[in-house]
Scaffold this motif. Structure first.
Motif, short mmCIF file in Angstrom:
data_model
loop_
_atom_site.label_atom_id
_atom_site.label_comp_id
_atom_site.label_asym_id
_atom_site.label_seq_id
_atom_site.Cartn_x
_atom_site.Cartn_y
_atom_site.Cartn_z
N GLY A 12 33.71 66.71 56.86
CA GLY A 12 33.30 65.62 55.93
C GLY A 12 33.76 66.00 54.45
N ALA A 13 33.37 67.30 53.89
CA ALA A 13 34.01 67.44 52.74
C ALA A 13 35.51 67.56 52.63
N LEU A 14 36.23 67.89 53.68
CA LEU A 14 37.84 67.88 53.63
C LEU A 14 38.32 66.36 53.72
N VAL A 15 37.74 65.70 54.48
CA VAL A 15 38.04 64.29 54.62
C VAL A 15 37.81 63.57 53.12
N GLY A 16 36.75 63.84 52.66
CA GLY A 16 36.37 63.28 51.47
C GLY A 16 37.38 63.64 50.17
N THR A 17 37.80 64.91 50.27
CA THR A 17 38.76 65.43 49.22
C THR A 17 40.13 65.24 49.28
N ILE A 18 40.72 64.86 50.44
CA ILE A 18 42.07 64.61 50.45
C ILE A 18 42.59 63.12 50.34
N SER A 19 43.95 63.36 49.92
CA SER A 19 44.50 61.97 49.54
C SER A 19 44.45 60.83 50.79
N PRO A 20 43.86 59.36 50.43
CA PRO A 20 44.05 58.68 51.56
C PRO A 20 45.35 58.54 52.20
N ASN A 21 46.38 58.82 51.81
CA ASN A 21 47.69 58.61 52.64
C ASN A 21 47.72 59.71 53.57
N ILE A 22 47.03 60.87 53.32
CA ILE A 22 47.14 62.18 54.08
C ILE A 22 45.99 61.82 55.43
N VAL A 23 45.25 61.05 55.39
CA VAL A 23 43.94 60.93 56.26
C VAL A 23 44.71 60.77 57.73
N PRO A 24 45.88 59.89 57.85
CA PRO A 24 46.11 59.49 59.24
C PRO A 24 46.77 60.93 59.93
N TYR A 25 46.95 61.95 59.00
CA TYR A 25 47.43 63.14 59.99
C TYR A 25 46.34 64.04 60.54
N ILE A 26 45.06 63.55 60.07
CA ILE A 26 44.02 64.35 60.73
C ILE A 26 43.02 63.59 61.40
N THR A 27 43.37 62.18 61.83
CA THR A 27 42.49 61.32 62.56
C THR A 27 42.05 61.84 63.85
N GLN A 28 42.95 62.88 64.51
CA GLN A 28 42.58 63.34 65.87
C GLN A 28 41.61 64.52 65.77
N SER A 29 41.41 65.03 64.61
CA SER A 29 40.79 66.30 64.51
C SER A 29 39.05 66.05 64.74
N LYS A 30 38.53 66.93 65.48
CA LYS A 30 37.15 66.77 65.69
C LYS A 30 36.44 68.06 64.96
N THR A 31 36.96 68.90 64.39
CA THR A 31 36.31 69.90 63.57
C THR A 31 37.16 70.22 62.49
N SER A 32 36.52 71.10 61.43
CA SER A 32 37.03 71.40 60.24
C SER A 32 38.25 72.35 60.76
N ARG A 33 38.40 73.07 61.68
CA ARG A 33 39.49 74.03 62.01
C ARG A 33 40.55 73.08 62.51
N ASP A 34 39.99 72.06 63.28
CA ASP A 34 41.33 71.21 63.74
C ASP A 34 41.94 70.66 62.60
N THR A 35 41.25 70.21 61.52
CA THR A 35 41.83 69.55 60.29
C THR A 35 42.86 70.46 59.67
N TRP A 36 42.10 71.72 59.39
CA TRP A 36 43.12 72.76 58.52
C TRP A 36 44.41 72.85 59.71
N LYS A 37 44.22 73.03 60.92
CA LYS A 37 45.55 73.34 61.65
C LYS A 37 46.40 71.87 61.36
N ALA A 38 45.87 70.96 61.52
CA ALA A 38 46.63 69.83 61.38
C ALA A 38 47.44 69.53 60.24
N LEU A 39 46.63 69.83 58.81
CA LEU A 39 47.39 69.92 57.73
C LEU A 39 48.33 70.98 57.39
N ALA A 40 47.97 72.29 58.28
CA ALA A 40 49.18 73.42 58.09
C ALA A 40 50.24 72.91 58.59
N ASN A 41 50.28 72.39 59.95
CA ASN A 41 51.38 72.14 60.77
C ASN A 41 52.15 71.03 59.95
#
Length: 132
Positions: A12-41
């Motif tokens: 929730g903290a990750l999603v809340g701190t990223i720019s709204p135009n980046i959120v579509p890149y992480i919509t499939q993430s279920k965990t913070s690890r998935d989120t970090w991986k998606a952002l890194a990729n």
């Protein structure tokens, strides 16, 4: 189960701190690890074409009929993207971009900024444009 709650808080903290135009890149993430991986990729691959596209988008931004705040936000978003990719825009180039892409309605502000002996910040330009 405790780690699941902690991960949800972190997610929730990750999603809340990223720019709204980046959120579509992480919509499939279920965990913070998935989120970090998606952002890194998404953002660790420095592609010359991607950087050129962002620079072209930045070059094509103009105030037009949009609000000063929206205009400045659009510029700041592209500048932040370039910085994230390790290609920050020189401060003078940023100031020139802002001033070159606004209409004659703001000529007085442009003249004042251009006549300053000290470097003006992005936030100060934003304030002066809004006050105009």
């Amino acid at each position: 189960m405790t780690w699941l709650r902690q991960d949800k808080v972190l997610f929730g903290a990750l999603v809340g701190t990223i720019s709204p135009n980046i959120v579509p890149y992480i919509t499939q993430s279920k965990t913070s690890r998935d989120t970090w991986k998606a952002l890194a990729n998404t953002y660790t691959r420095l592609s010359r074409g991607h950087i050129k596209q962002i620079k072209d988008n930045l070059k094509n931004i103009s105030k037009g009929s949009q609000s000063v705040t929206y205009y400045m936000q659009a510029i700041k978003t592209k500048v932040d993207e370039l910085t994230t990719l390790g290609k920050p825009l020189d401060h003078e180039a940023l100031i020139e971009k802002v001033l070159d892409s606004i209409d004659d309605t703001f000529q007085y502000v442009i003249d004042v900024i251009n006549s300053c002996d000290t470097i003006i910040t992005f936030d100060e330009i934003h304030e002066k444009l809004i006050n105009k």
